[in-house]
Design a protein around this motif. Structure first.
Motif, short mmCIF file in Angstrom:
data_model
loop_
_atom_site.label_atom_id
_atom_site.label_comp_id
_atom_site.label_asym_id
_atom_site.label_seq_id
_atom_site.Cartn_x
_atom_site.Cartn_y
_atom_site.Cartn_z
N LEU A 220 39.68 33.57 46.09
CA LEU A 220 40.77 33.91 47.00
C LEU A 220 41.53 32.68 47.47
CD1 LEU A 220 39.19 36.66 49.29
CD2 LEU A 220 41.04 36.95 47.64
N ILE A 221 40.81 31.58 47.68
CA ILE A 221 41.46 30.39 48.26
C ILE A 221 42.61 29.87 47.39
CG2 ILE A 221 41.07 27.94 48.77
CD1 ILE A 221 38.48 28.74 50.12
N TYR B 217 38.93 47.57 52.42
CA TYR B 217 40.09 48.46 52.32
C TYR B 217 41.33 47.84 52.96
CZ TYR B 217 37.17 52.33 50.67
OH TYR B 217 36.34 53.15 49.91
N LEU B 218 41.15 46.97 53.95
CA LEU B 218 42.30 46.34 54.60
C LEU B 218 43.02 45.35 53.67
CD1 LEU B 218 41.00 45.70 58.24
CD2 LEU B 218 42.76 47.31 57.49
N PHE B 219 42.40 44.99 52.56
CA PHE B 219 43.08 44.13 51.59
C PHE B 219 44.28 44.84 50.97
CE2 PHE B 219 40.00 41.01 52.08
CZ PHE B 219 40.25 39.91 51.25
N LEU B 220 44.23 46.17 50.93
CA LEU B 220 45.35 46.91 50.33
C LEU B 220 46.62 46.75 51.16
CD1 LEU B 220 42.74 48.17 48.98
CD2 LEU B 220 44.09 50.24 48.73
N PRO B 221 46.62 47.07 52.47
CA PRO B 221 47.85 46.86 53.25
C PRO B 221 48.19 45.38 53.42
CG PRO B 221 46.05 47.56 54.68
CD PRO B 221 45.58 47.76 53.28
N LYS C 203 38.75 36.82 36.47
CA LYS C 203 39.44 37.67 35.50
C LYS C 203 40.33 38.71 36.18
CE LYS C 203 36.44 37.52 31.44
NZ LYS C 203 37.53 37.20 30.50
N LEU C 204 39.85 39.24 37.31
CA LEU C 204 40.57 40.33 37.97
C LEU C 204 41.63 39.86 38.97
CD1 LEU C 204 37.56 42.73 38.67
CD2 LEU C 204 39.23 42.86 36.80
N ILE C 205 41.40 38.71 39.61
CA ILE C 205 42.28 38.28 40.69
C ILE C 205 43.24 37.19 40.26
CG2 ILE C 205 42.34 37.20 42.98
CD1 ILE C 205 39.70 38.63 43.58
N LEU C 206 42.74 36.18 39.52
CA LEU C 206 43.60 35.07 39.10
C LEU C 206 44.37 35.48 37.85
CD1 LEU C 206 41.33 31.94 39.68
CD2 LEU C 206 43.19 32.79 41.10
N VAL C 207 45.42 36.26 38.06
CA VAL C 207 46.24 36.73 36.94
C VAL C 207 47.09 35.60 36.40
CG1 VAL C 207 46.29 39.08 37.77
CG2 VAL C 207 48.06 37.50 38.53
N GLU C 208 47.43 35.70 35.12
CA GLU C 208 48.32 34.71 34.51
C GLU C 208 49.74 34.98 34.99
OE1 GLU C 208 47.62 32.18 32.76
OE2 GLU C 208 45.50 32.51 32.34
N GLY C 209 50.24 34.13 35.88
CA GLY C 209 51.57 34.33 36.45
C GLY C 209 52.57 33.31 35.96
N VAL C 210 53.68 33.24 36.66
CA VAL C 210 54.72 32.28 36.33
C VAL C 210 54.24 30.88 36.70
CG1 VAL C 210 57.12 31.62 36.81
CG2 VAL C 210 56.47 34.04 36.77
N SER C 211 54.55 29.88 35.88
CA SER C 211 54.12 28.52 36.15
C SER C 211 54.78 27.99 37.41
CB SER C 211 54.48 27.60 34.97
OG SER C 211 55.88 27.48 34.85
N SER D 73 47.12 41.57 43.07
CA SER D 73 45.99 41.67 42.15
C SER D 73 44.65 41.84 42.87
CB SER D 73 45.93 40.43 41.24
OG SER D 73 45.69 39.27 42.01
N VAL D 74 44.62 41.55 44.18
CA VAL D 74 43.36 41.70 44.94
C VAL D 74 43.08 43.15 45.30
CG1 VAL D 74 43.58 39.38 45.90
CG2 VAL D 74 44.43 41.35 47.20
#
Length: 423
Positions: A31-32, A89-93, A158-166, A188-189
């Motif tokens: 997360l950090i 569940y609070l991660f969603l909002p 794999k699930l959170i650190l998605v390959e994004g824009v550089s 992604s979280v």
């Protein structure tokens, strides 16, 4: 026979809790860097993730003990699981509204649930079943905590650190486009934490309906002790300080590993998550191996040796470059693997009727994980070199070595003439 089956079921269910809170804790290093990028944070600001988590331990340690005494361990576990799930569940909002403070609040609530779970599960698993196998049951459960430490970074990466824009492409975007990209990455979280929250609710329902041994502490006939009188135990006072610094060191090492490794070794975040998994595996192996060594060596001697080696490895983490720095940190993870339980057991040794209060105070010292990583961040940002942050764990291991050398020694006249009332 029925009681034996209940005890076995209790051990299995409680062991699953060790894995779950280990998994939750070891998602924080993922997360950090994720939130640091999403909200354009400094290293110091990113360490607020750890602050939100470990301040909860300081605040909730004593209330959690009160819950256990009043409602029992089973009810405490259910309450802890439900609070844990609410935070997930609070991660969603939080992702939906793109608020860093919202994320911190969710993490704080998760940690409140974890505090209650840990306060309940650690003693409960030693009380169910045969007394002569209590140590084995606790070590077995703790091994699943170590297993989670090795799996969570890989799965979370794999699930959170998605390959994004550089970062370079991101810097060239206008403000609106940049916010849109970062909001998409932050979302992604939601999936992983929704699944985790749902698992916790299901587990709480199972605990509610399954009949387990109802064990409660019986304090009848005990003399009430002075709160401050407990500090007359030299080994306890030292253990509280040593645990404060140990947890601060552990959190600094694990939670800031990805930020550290990407700078010191020049690897990608994805690669760093795999090495973080290796750190967790080294931590797990270290716990098993050192437990075996304790059959032949005194615990405080091993603690001193491990702390000294960790100090040397911190120097390598500071002075070296390239992949060597990563290997040094993996070594630190191996040698600090048994510091927490060793400090804990040496600190509460021979406390007798002060054991419960002493245990709560050592749990409260976990707040070091909220404070010391901030200093790691300040030192890293202030010097412009994240490797210098390892002077913080180095100093922590020095305190732990002193505890092993002299602080763990028990004095026999430390509770004479204490007042009988609770202040």
């Amino acid at each position: 026979m029925m009681e034996t089956k209940r005890s076995t079921l209790a051990v299995i269910l409680i062991t699953s809790l060790f894995f779950l809170w280990g998994f939750a804790h070891n998602l924080d290093p993922i997360l950090i860097p994720h939130l640091k990028r999403s909200f354009t944070l400094t290293t110091v600001q990113a360490t607020l993730v750890d602050s939100a988590v470990f301040i909860a331990y300081f605040i909730m340690a004593l209330p959690a003990g009160i819950i256990m005494k009043k409602y029992g361990y089973k009810s405490g576990i259910i309450i802890g699981l439900l609070i844990f799930s609410v935070g997930c569940y609070l991660f969603l909002p939080a992702a939906q509204v793109q608020s860093y403070n919202f994320f911190l609040a969710a993490l704080f609530i998760i940690a409140c649930g974890l505090t209650i779970l840990e306060t309940a599960a650690n003693p409960y698993i030693t009380l169910v079943g045969k007394p002569e196998t209590s140590t084995f049951r606790l070590n077995l459960a703790q091994s699943f905590n170590g297993l989670a430490a090795s799996l969570a970074p890989i799965i979370g990466g794999k699930l959170i650190l998605v390959e994004g824009v550089s970062d370079g492409a991101l810097a060239k975007m206008d403000l609106a486009a940049r916010k849109s990209v970062l909001a998409s990455e932050a979302a992604s979280v939601q999936g992983p934490y929704f699944v985790l929250g749902s698992i916790l609710v299901i587990l709480a329902v199972i605990f509610y309906f399954i009949k387990l041994p109802d064990i409660r502490t019986n304090n009848e006939g005990r003399t009430k002790r002075s709160f401050w009188g407990v500090f007359k135990h030299k080994q306890l006072s030292w253990a509280i300080a040593a645990q404060f610094f140990y947890v601060g060191a552990q959190v600094s090492v694990f939670s800031l590993f990805i930020l550290y490794a990407t700078k010191s070794a020049g690897i990608t975040e994805k690669e760093a998550t795999y090495y973080l998994g290796v750190c967790g595996f080294a931590f797990l192996i270290g716990r098993f191996f050192t437990t075996f060594l304790m059959r032949f060596f005194k615990a405080h001697h091993l603690l001193v040796t491990y702390a000294f080696i960790s100090i040397l490895l911190c120097f390598v983490a500071i002075m070296a470059s390239g992949i060597t720095t990563v290997y040094a940190v993996i070594g630190i993870c191996f040698f600090m693997s048994v510091m927490f339980p060793t400090i804990f057991s040496l600190g509460i040794k021979d406390l007798k009727e002060d054991t419960e209060l002493g245990s709560s105070l050592i749990i409260m010292s976990i707040v070091g994980g909220a404070i010391l990583p901030r200093f790691f961040g300040y030192l890293s940002d202030g010097t412009g070199n994240i490797q210098n942050g390892y002077y913080i764990p180095l100093a922590c291991f020095a305190v732990i070595m002193l505890f092993g050398l002299k602080g763990q020694k028990i004095t026999r006249n430390d509770i004479i003439n204490q007042p009988n009332e609770i202040l």
